[in-house]
Design an enzyme around this catalytic site. Structure first.
Site, PDB file in Angstrom:
ATOM      1  CG  ASP A 198      -8.420  -3.634  -3.143  1.00  0.00           C
ATOM      2  OD1 ASP A 198      -7.652  -2.950  -3.463  1.00  0.00           O
ATOM      3  OD2 ASP A 198      -9.559  -3.606  -3.179  1.00  0.00           O
TER       4      ASP A 198
ATOM      5  CG  HIS B 197      -2.217   0.872   1.031  1.00  0.00           C
ATOM      6  ND1 HIS B 197      -1.898   2.423   1.318  1.00  0.00           N
ATOM      7  CD2 HIS B 197      -3.193   0.856   0.693  1.00  0.00           C
ATOM      8  CE1 HIS B 197      -2.925   2.778   1.110  1.00  0.00           C
ATOM      9  NE2 HIS B 197      -3.986   2.045   0.706  1.00  0.00           N
TER      10      HIS B 197
HETATM   11  C1  SDX Z   1      -5.871   0.485  -3.107  1.00  0.00           C
HETATM   12  O1  SDX Z   1      -4.145   4.664  -2.096  1.00  0.00           O
HETATM   13  C2  SDX Z   1      -5.064   4.066  -1.225  1.00  0.00           C
HETATM   14  O2  SDX Z   1      -5.721   4.602  -0.376  1.00  0.00           O
HETATM   15  C3  SDX Z   1      -5.668   3.172  -2.113  1.00  0.00           C
HETATM   16  C4  SDX Z   1      -6.733   2.198  -1.643  1.00  0.00           C
HETATM   17  C5  SDX Z   1      -8.191   2.993  -1.451  1.00  0.00           C
HETATM   18  O3  SDX Z   1      -8.698   2.618  -0.494  1.00  0.00           O
HETATM   19  O4  SDX Z   1      -8.237   3.903  -2.125  1.00  0.00           O
HETATM   20  O5  SDX Z   1      -6.278   1.681  -0.325  1.00  0.00           O
HETATM   21  C6  SDX Z   1      -7.179   0.948  -2.197  1.00  0.00           C
HETATM   22  O6  SDX Z   1      -5.620   0.712  -4.316  1.00  0.00           O
HETATM   23  C7  SDX Z   1      -5.095  -0.734  -2.247  1.00  0.00           C
HETATM   24  C8  SDX Z   1      -3.991  -1.025  -3.104  1.00  0.00           C
HETATM   25  C9  SDX Z   1      -4.346  -2.205  -4.235  1.00  0.00           C
HETATM   26  N1  SDX Z   1      -3.308  -2.540  -4.992  1.00  0.00           N
HETATM   27  C10 SDX Z   1      -2.769  -3.839  -5.013  1.00  0.00           C
HETATM   28  O7  SDX Z   1      -2.895  -4.574  -4.125  1.00  0.00           O
HETATM   29  C11 SDX Z   1      -1.865  -3.964  -6.200  1.00  0.00           C
HETATM   30  C12 SDX Z   1      -0.620  -4.618  -5.804  1.00  0.00           C
HETATM   31  N2  SDX Z   1       0.107  -3.566  -4.676  1.00  0.00           N
HETATM   32  C13 SDX Z   1       0.846  -2.751  -5.573  1.00  0.00           C
HETATM   33  O8  SDX Z   1       1.235  -3.030  -6.695  1.00  0.00           O
HETATM   34  C14 SDX Z   1       1.790  -1.696  -4.630  1.00  0.00           C
HETATM   35  O9  SDX Z   1       1.785  -2.323  -3.503  1.00  0.00           O
HETATM   36  C15 SDX Z   1       1.000  -0.323  -4.765  1.00  0.00           C
HETATM   37  C16 SDX Z   1       0.763  -0.022  -5.962  1.00  0.00           C
HETATM   38  C17 SDX Z   1      -0.435  -0.557  -3.805  1.00  0.00           C
HETATM   39  C18 SDX Z   1       1.713   0.577  -3.892  1.00  0.00           C
HETATM   40  O10 SDX Z   1       2.775   0.815  -4.771  1.00  0.00           O
HETATM   41  P1  SDX Z   1       3.786   2.104  -4.163  1.00  0.00           P
HETATM   42  O11 SDX Z   1       3.624   2.660  -3.069  1.00  0.00           O
HETATM   43  O12 SDX Z   1       4.337   2.938  -5.256  1.00  0.00           O
HETATM   44  O13 SDX Z   1       5.199   1.012  -3.877  1.00  0.00           O
HETATM   45  P2  SDX Z   1       6.161   0.653  -4.802  1.00  0.00           P
HETATM   46  O14 SDX Z   1       5.459   0.265  -6.106  1.00  0.00           O
HETATM   47  O15 SDX Z   1       7.067   1.664  -4.984  1.00  0.00           O
HETATM   48  O16 SDX Z   1       6.953  -0.756  -4.266  1.00  0.00           O
HETATM   49  C19 SDX Z   1       7.854  -0.557  -3.185  1.00  0.00           C
HETATM   50  C20 SDX Z   1       8.411  -1.719  -3.443  1.00  0.00           C
HETATM   51  C21 SDX Z   1       9.156  -2.266  -4.795  1.00  0.00           C
HETATM   52  O17 SDX Z   1      10.220  -3.033  -4.339  1.00  0.00           O
HETATM   53  P3  SDX Z   1      11.961  -2.494  -4.572  1.00  0.00           P
HETATM   54  O18 SDX Z   1      11.893  -1.440  -5.812  1.00  0.00           O
HETATM   55  O19 SDX Z   1      11.847  -1.382  -3.350  1.00  0.00           O
HETATM   56  O20 SDX Z   1      12.690  -3.553  -4.586  1.00  0.00           O
HETATM   57  O21 SDX Z   1       7.783  -2.775  -2.919  1.00  0.00           O
HETATM   58  C22 SDX Z   1       7.631  -3.662  -3.977  1.00  0.00           C
HETATM   59  C23 SDX Z   1       8.020  -2.988  -5.216  1.00  0.00           C
HETATM   60  O22 SDX Z   1       8.542  -3.874  -6.423  1.00  0.00           O
HETATM   61  N3  SDX Z   1       6.248  -4.213  -3.995  1.00  0.00           N
HETATM   62  C24 SDX Z   1       5.784  -5.191  -4.339  1.00  0.00           C
HETATM   63  C25 SDX Z   1       4.287  -5.011  -4.349  1.00  0.00           C
HETATM   64  N4  SDX Z   1       3.853  -4.104  -3.881  1.00  0.00           N
HETATM   65  C26 SDX Z   1       5.227  -3.140  -4.143  1.00  0.00           C
HETATM   66  N5  SDX Z   1       6.417  -6.406  -4.739  1.00  0.00           N
HETATM   67  C27 SDX Z   1       5.447  -7.713  -5.074  1.00  0.00           C
HETATM   68  N6  SDX Z   1       4.253  -7.692  -4.782  1.00  0.00           N
HETATM   69  C28 SDX Z   1       3.419  -6.319  -4.425  1.00  0.00           C
HETATM   70  N7  SDX Z   1       2.239  -6.279  -4.178  1.00  0.00           N
END
Ligand code: SDX
Length: 428
Positions: free
Chosen positions: A364, A307
Site C-alpha cells: 500500500d 506487515h
Molecule cells: C495489507 O495480510 C496481508 O497479506 C495484507 C495485505 C494483502 O495483500 O492482503 O498485504 C495488504 O493489508 C498490507 C498492510 C497495510 N496496513 C498498513 O500499512 C497499516 C500500517 N501497518 C500496521 O498497522 C501493521 O504493521 C500491520 C497491521 C500491517 C501488521 O500488524 P501486526 O502484524 O499485528 O504487527 P503488530 O501490530 O503486532 O506490530 C509489531 C510491532 C509493534 O510494536 P511493539 O509493540 O513490538 O513495540 O511493530 C509496531 C507495533 O506498534 N508497528 C508499527 C507499525 N506496524 C507495526 N509501528 C509504527 N508504524 C507501523 N506501521
C-alpha cells in the site's frame, strides 16, 4: 524430522501429527486436541501462529519476500501476464491457453450488464458515501438480481457465478466512481480488453471521444495483478469464513470488501496518501512523523509500513515503486509526495525501531501515488485494491467450497463472571 508433535499437559503426553506443505512448511494438526485433552484448546489472537486451511493458490515467504500465484513468481506474472490471465490462473489453477482465455473473456463480456434497478440503489446513497461502503452494498445486492448464484454446489454453477461477478464488478466500480464525480453511468465498450474497458468506463467523458492512455493502462493492469491474491489475509479469511456457512459468493465477497476497507488492511493505501499529504502540508518534516510513529503514547502509525507476514521488503512494493517512477516520469509529473515517500522509506530502513521490528514498505505504500497520477480520487484507492483482489477472493472461496471445508467456528476462553443468581431490580 519426526512428523509427530508431543504436548504434555498435567503430566500426560499427547501426540499430534505434523503436516508438511509442498514448500516444506510444517503445521501441527490439532483437530483432535479438544477431544483428546478434555476440552483444552489453543489461543492465538489475530491467528499469528494459526493456519486456517491448506491451500494450493498462493505461496508467500515473509522472511525471503517471496510471492507466487499457483507457483508462478509475482515478478514474472507482473512483467509477462495480463490481469485477466492471472485471474484465470488463480481461479482455475493453470495459465490459460489462447482459446481458453478468449472463451473466459467472452463469457465475462456476456455477463457484464448490471440490472438497471441497481442504479436506484446507487442513487439512494449520498454523494459523500465512502465508495467501499457503496461497493460492499451493491455487491451483496447482486444476489437479489442473480439468485442462482447462491447455491453453487457444482463447478458449472461456480463458473457461471464467477463470470457474472467478473463482468459486473468492474461496472459497479466505475459507476461508484462516476456517481461521486456526478458523471452519467455507462458501460464502456466490450470490444475492448478487460482492463482497457475498465479504464474507459471509469474515465470516459459524455462529451468527448475517449482516448486510451497506454501508460496508465499498463500501470493499472500491473497494479491489479499485484493485488490479485495474498493467501489468508484479513479480507480473504473473511470471504472464506462467510462462505463456510454456505452463504452465496456475492454475500461472501461483500463481507470481504468490508474487511478490506479497514485502514490496517486495504484501507492503508488511502491512509498512506492522506499521511503523505499531511507531512507535505506540515512542511515535509518526515523526522517528526517518524518520531510520532515510534511514540507508544501516540496512536499514529506509519501507514504503508509493516506487515503481518513480510518481515522483509514486500515484493509487490518493490515492483510498484519502479512502476511509480516510470508512470510519473512518462506523464512528466513531479509529485512531491513521491519524494516524501522515498525519504520516509530511506529513513525507516535506517532506523532501529523499524529495523528491529522488521517494518518495511508494503503493497500500500506506493500504490496510491500511481492511483493519484491516474486521476483516481483518494477514496477510490481501496476500491481499486478490491478490484484487483476479486479473482483471489473467488479462487479462495471456490477452493473452500470445493474442498467441502467445515463451517468456521473458533472457540474461546471465557474470562467473565462465574455463575451468579438473578437479582430483582428493586434489590439492585
Ligand atoms: C495489507 O495480510 C496481508 O497479506 C495484507 C495485505 C494483502 O495483500 O492482503 O498485504 C495488504 O493489508 C498490507 C498492510 C497495510 N496496513 C498498513 O500499512 C497499516 C500500517 N501497518 C500496521 O498497522 C501493521 O504493521 C500491520 C497491521 C500491517 C501488521 O500488524 P501486526 O502484524 O499485528 O504487527 P503488530 O501490530 O503486532 O506490530 C509489531 C510491532 C509493534 O510494536 P511493539 O509493540 O513490538 O513495540 O511493530 C509496531 C507495533 O506498534 N508497528 C508499527 C507499525 N506496524 C507495526 N509501528 C509504527 N508504524 C507501523 N506501521
Amino acid at each position: 524430522m519426526s512428523k509427530i508433535a508431543t504436548l504434555e499437559i498435567g503430566g500426560k503426553k499427547y501426540e499430534f501429527p505434523i503436516i508438511e506443505g509442498t514448500e516444506k512448511e510444517l503445521g501441527i494438526d490439532i483437530k483432535t486436541l479438544r477431544g483428546a485433552t478434555d476440552s483444552v484448546i489453543t489461543i492465538d489472537p489475530g491467528y499469528k501462529n494459526t493456519g486456517a486451511c491448506e491451500s494450493a493458490i498462493t505461496y508467500l515467504d515473509g522472511e525471503k519476500g517471496i510471492l507466487r500465484y499457483r507457483g508462478y513468481s509475482i515478478e514474472e506474472l507482473a512483467e509477462k501476464a495480463d490481469f485477466l490471465e492471472v485471474a484465470y490462473l488463480l481461479i482455475f489453477g493453470d495459465l490459460p491457453k489462447l482459446e481458453e482465455l478468449a472463451k473466459f473473456h467472452a463469457d465475462i463480456k456476456e455477463q457484464s450488464v448490471v440490472d438497471d434497478d441497481v442504479k436506484k440503489i446507487l442513487d439512494a446513497f449520498p454523494k459523500t458515501a465512502h465508495p467501499m461502503g457503496v461497493l460492499s452494498c451493491l455487491t451483496s445486492a447482486l444476489t437479489a438480481f442473480n439468485p442462482s448464484t447462491v447455491d453453487v454446489e457444482s463447478e458449472e454453477e461456480m463458473y457461471k457465478s464467477t463470470v457474472k461477478i467478473l463482468g459486473k464488478f468492474p461496472v459497479l466500480v466505475a459507476w461508484t466512481m462516476r456517481k461521486q464525480k456526478g458523471l452519467p453511468l455507462n458501460y464502456g465498450d466490450t470490444s475492448l480488453g478487460y482492463v482497457e474497458n475498465i479504464m474507459k468506463m471509469m474515465y470516459e467523458k459524455p462529451n468527448e471521444q475517449y482516448e486510451q492512455n497506454n501508460i496508465l493502462l499498463n500501470a493499472l493492469d500491473k497494479l491489479l495483478i499485484l493485488h490479485a491474491d495474498h493467501e489468508q489475509n484479513c479480507s480473504t479469511s473473511t470471504v472464506r469464513m462467510v462462505g463456510s456457512s454456505h452463504a452465496g459468493l456475492y454475500a461472501s465477497l461483500s463481507a470481504g470488501i468490508s474487511a478490506l476497507w479497514g485502514p490496517l488492511h486495504g484501507g492503508a493505501n488511502q491512509a498512506v496518501l492522506e499521511m503523505l499529504e499531511a507531512i507535505k502540508e506540515d512542511g515535509g518534516d518526515t523526522e517528526k512523523f517518524m518520531a510520532k510513529a515510534k511514540d507508544k503514547s501516540d496512536s499514529f502509525r506509519l501507514m504503508g509500513f509493516g506487515h503481518r507476514v513480510y518481515k522483509n521488503f514486500d515484493p509487490r512494493a518493490k515492483i510498484i515503486k519502479v512502476a511509480a517512477d516510470e508512470v510519473l516520469a512518462d506523464l512528466g509529473i513531479e509529485d512531491p509526495v513521491l519524494d516524501i515517500a522515498k525519504g520516509l522509506s530511506e529513513e525507516a530502513l535506517r532506523d532501529a525501531y523499524f529495523v528491529d521490528r522488521k517494518l518495511y514498505p508494503n503493497v500500500d505504500f506506493y500504490s496510491g501515488i500511481i492511483y493519484r497520477a491516474m486521476g483516481i480520487p483518494v477514496e477510490m484507492f481501496t476500491v481499486m485494491f478490491a478490484l484487483g483482489r476479486l479473482p483471489g477472493w473467488i479462487a479462495q472461496w471456490k477452493e473452500m467450497r470445493m474442498r467441502k471445508e467445515p463451517i468456521g467456528r473458533p472457540r474461546q476462553i471465557y474470562i467473565g463472571e462465574n455463575n451468579r443468581p438473578f437479582i430483582d431490580i428493586e434489590k439492585r
